[in-house]
Design an enzyme around this catalytic site. Structure first.
Site, short mmCIF file in Angstrom:
data_model
loop_
_atom_site.label_atom_id
_atom_site.label_comp_id
_atom_site.label_asym_id
_atom_site.label_seq_id
_atom_site.Cartn_x
_atom_site.Cartn_y
_atom_site.Cartn_z
N TRP A 83 0.82 -1.22 0.00
CA TRP A 83 0.00 0.00 0.00
C TRP A 83 0.85 1.27 0.00
O TRP A 83 0.33 2.37 -0.13
CB TRP A 83 -0.98 0.02 1.17
CG TRP A 83 -0.35 -0.28 2.50
CD1 TRP A 83 0.19 0.62 3.35
CD2 TRP A 83 -0.21 -1.56 3.10
NE1 TRP A 83 0.67 -0.02 4.46
CE2 TRP A 83 0.43 -1.37 4.33
CE3 TRP A 83 -0.56 -2.87 2.73
CZ2 TRP A 83 0.74 -2.43 5.19
CZ3 TRP A 83 -0.26 -3.92 3.59
CH2 TRP A 83 0.38 -3.69 4.80
N ARG A 84 2.17 1.10 0.14
CA ARG A 84 3.03 2.29 0.08
C ARG A 84 3.41 2.63 -1.36
O ARG A 84 4.13 3.60 -1.60
CB ARG A 84 4.30 2.06 0.92
CG ARG A 84 3.96 2.09 2.39
CD ARG A 84 5.19 2.13 3.26
NE ARG A 84 4.79 2.29 4.64
CZ ARG A 84 5.50 1.86 5.68
NH1 ARG A 84 6.63 1.25 5.49
NH2 ARG A 84 5.06 2.05 6.91
N GLU A 142 -5.15 0.32 6.48
CA GLU A 142 -5.19 0.79 7.87
C GLU A 142 -6.18 -0.03 8.69
O GLU A 142 -5.91 -0.38 9.83
CB GLU A 142 -5.56 2.27 7.93
CG GLU A 142 -4.44 3.20 7.52
CD GLU A 142 -3.19 3.03 8.39
OE1 GLU A 142 -3.30 2.66 9.56
OE2 GLU A 142 -2.09 3.26 7.84
N GLN A 182 -5.01 -4.41 15.02
CA GLN A 182 -4.99 -5.68 15.77
C GLN A 182 -4.33 -6.83 15.00
O GLN A 182 -4.51 -7.98 15.37
CB GLN A 182 -6.42 -6.16 16.14
CG GLN A 182 -7.37 -5.09 16.52
CD GLN A 182 -7.41 -4.84 18.00
OE1 GLN A 182 -6.62 -5.42 18.73
NE2 GLN A 182 -8.28 -3.99 18.46
N THR A 183 -3.63 -6.55 13.92
CA THR A 183 -3.06 -7.65 13.13
C THR A 183 -1.61 -7.32 12.76
O THR A 183 -1.31 -6.18 12.43
CB THR A 183 -3.88 -7.84 11.82
OG1 THR A 183 -5.25 -7.87 12.15
CG2 THR A 183 -3.51 -9.12 11.10
N LEU A 193 -8.65 -13.34 9.62
CA LEU A 193 -8.14 -12.06 10.15
C LEU A 193 -8.79 -11.70 11.49
O LEU A 193 -8.26 -10.89 12.24
CB LEU A 193 -8.43 -10.92 9.17
CG LEU A 193 -7.40 -10.63 8.09
CD1 LEU A 193 -7.86 -9.47 7.22
CD2 LEU A 193 -6.05 -10.27 8.70
N GLY A 194 -9.96 -12.30 11.77
CA GLY A 194 -10.65 -12.00 13.03
C GLY A 194 -11.28 -10.62 13.03
O GLY A 194 -11.19 -9.88 12.05
N TYR A 229 -8.50 7.71 14.59
CA TYR A 229 -7.23 7.22 14.05
C TYR A 229 -7.30 7.02 12.54
O TYR A 229 -6.47 7.53 11.78
CB TYR A 229 -6.80 5.90 14.73
CG TYR A 229 -5.69 5.26 13.96
CD1 TYR A 229 -4.41 5.81 13.98
CD2 TYR A 229 -5.93 4.18 13.12
CE1 TYR A 229 -3.39 5.30 13.21
CE2 TYR A 229 -4.92 3.65 12.33
CZ TYR A 229 -3.65 4.21 12.39
OH TYR A 229 -2.66 3.71 11.61
N ASP A 241 -2.07 5.83 16.76
CA ASP A 241 -2.31 4.41 17.05
C ASP A 241 -1.42 4.02 18.24
O ASP A 241 -0.77 4.87 18.85
CB ASP A 241 -2.05 3.55 15.81
CG ASP A 241 -0.57 3.54 15.41
OD1 ASP A 241 0.22 4.33 15.99
OD2 ASP A 241 -0.21 2.75 14.53
N CYS A 269 11.21 1.93 18.15
CA CYS A 269 10.71 2.22 19.50
C CYS A 269 9.66 1.16 19.86
O CYS A 269 8.49 1.44 20.06
CB CYS A 269 10.11 3.63 19.54
SG CYS A 269 9.88 4.22 21.21
N CYS A 278 17.29 2.24 21.19
CA CYS A 278 17.57 3.67 21.27
C CYS A 278 18.85 4.05 20.54
O CYS A 278 18.95 5.15 19.99
CB CYS A 278 17.64 4.12 22.73
SG CYS A 278 16.09 3.81 23.58
FE1 SF4 Z 1 11.99 5.31 21.59
FE2 SF4 Z 1 14.50 5.07 22.43
FE3 SF4 Z 1 13.92 6.57 20.27
FE4 SF4 Z 1 13.23 7.37 22.70
S1 SF4 Z 1 15.32 7.07 21.95
S2 SF4 Z 1 11.96 7.41 20.88
S3 SF4 Z 1 12.71 5.42 23.69
S4 SF4 Z 1 13.68 4.33 20.50
#
Ligand code: SF4
Length: 351
Positions: free
Chosen positions: A31-32, A44, A49-50, A87-88, A127, A145, A199, A206
């Site tokens: 879809w991109r 979307e 949930q999937t 897919l539920g 959303y 989301d 993240c 990080c």
């Molecule tokens: Fe997330 Fe770490 Fe980036 Fe902060 S530094 S947004 S905690 S991945």
């Protein structure tokens, strides 16, 4: 909308770093390749949930069978549910079709371009409206989301409960405050992608994060403690008996569900209690059947969001008239054309 205070320098730093990172690191998803609002909407809704890897084949098949709003609006509901099988959360599929009918009727077959109009469509909430407006139409609108909520909580080192509506509102205000006026589509996807790839809930990476310099949770060593979520109630355990009832002509007794959960899907004979083999035998006789054979079909378990089904299965061949209300004899070869719940696939496979 709630306003949010962030210094212009920090906002710009987050936005530009995210856009640069996204350009180089985004996943190649079908879809991109398009900014078609219909494709964005379908992807979307499917992604809620999937897991992405799981839904890729579903997305391709859905778009192939229903390539436009009109084709979805005109389809048989049974065909839409059949493509969705596995897919539920089947309400999503039914709502997609209800919304497609409304778009055809009220919006000249085009997904509307305002939040207010999008919110009138079944199944479209804040959303999804934000995702369609920003990703497909480049209209700066936050789409918050679970991934974005997590990134918000960590960037801001916020210990607010992310399950609360006021936290979602603050997260939306935060996203608005860092949203650029150009490259809106990329920006929305970049924020979601950061939550999905870097993240992540348990192990945020990080050191690979493009916005680590702007992240207050990282600076305070709090990233593993956030986001804070109120504890969800654990799902209720329910016992079920599932019986594959076969006629001497080889048909199977089935029923189309009318209950809110799995509505419209076809199920095998079911009782909302666990029966032993002698109890199952007595029950089948009470329905008017003359039993030829009865054997165990094994046990299975299925976890829904609010329920867990612990199923005891039997398989039998019967003669005589059935008095089970709502059930019909289905020729074995027709079963593959019906949408059946994943919960009973274990038993369907034995037919
Ligand atoms: Fe997330 Fe770490 Fe980036 Fe902060 S530094 S947004 S905690 S991945």
């Amino acid at each position: 909308m709630t306003s949010y205070s962030i210094t212009p320098g920090r906002a710009e730093n987050i936005t530009e770093s995210l856009l640069r990172w996204y350009k180089e690191n985004k996943r190649d998803l079908p879809w991109r390749h398009t900014q078609d609002a219909y494709a964005v909407w379908i992807s979307e809704v499917m992604a809620q949930q999937t897991r992405i890897a799981y839904l890729l084949a579903y997305y391709e098949r859905f778009i192939q069978l229903f390539p436009t709003v009109d084709s979805l609006a005109q389809a048989e509901e049974a065909d839409v549910l059949k493509v969705w099988e596995g897919l539920g959360y089947y309400t999503r599929a039914r709502n997609l079709q209800r919304a497609a009918k409304k778009i055809t009727r009220d919006f000249n077959s085009q997904l509307p371009r305002t939040r207010e109009e999008l919110l009138t469509l079944p199944g479209i909430g804040e959303y999804t409206a934000g995702a369609i407006l920003s990703i497909a139409y480049e209209i700066p609108t936050p789409a918050v989301d679970g991934n974005v909520l997590r990134v918000f909580a960590r960037l801001e080192n916020s210990d607010e409960d992310v399950m609360l509506p006021q936290t979602k509102k603050r997260a939306a205000a935060f996203v608005s405050s860092i949203m650029p006026t150009k490259h809106v589509s990329y920006f929305t996807q970049a924020l979601m992608e950061l939550g999905a790839l870097v993240c992540t809930p348990k192990n945020p990476d990080c050191s690979a994060c493009p916005i680590q310099d702007c992240c207050w949770a990282q600076a305070h060593g709090q990233q593993y403690e956030l986001p804070k979520k109120s504890v969800k109630r654990s799902p209720k355990s329910l016992k079920k008996t599932i019986i594959i009832i076969r006629s001497t002509r080889g048909e199977i007794l089935m029923r189309q569900r009318t209950e809110a959960l799995l509505s419209g899907l076809w199920e095998l004979y079911r009782l909302d209690e666990a029966l032993s083999a002698p109890q199952a035998e007595a029950h089948l006789q009470s329905l008017g059947f003359i039993l030829q054979t009865l054997k165990s079909a094994g046990q299975a378990k299925h976890v829904f969001t609010h329920q867990i089904w612990h199923m005891h299965g039997y398989e039998c061949t019967v003669s005589g008239q059935c008095v089970a209300e709502g059930y019909h004899w289905i020729p074995k070869e027709d079963i593959k054309k019906l949408a059946v719940p994943t919960a009973i696939r274990f038993y369907i496979k034995q037919i």
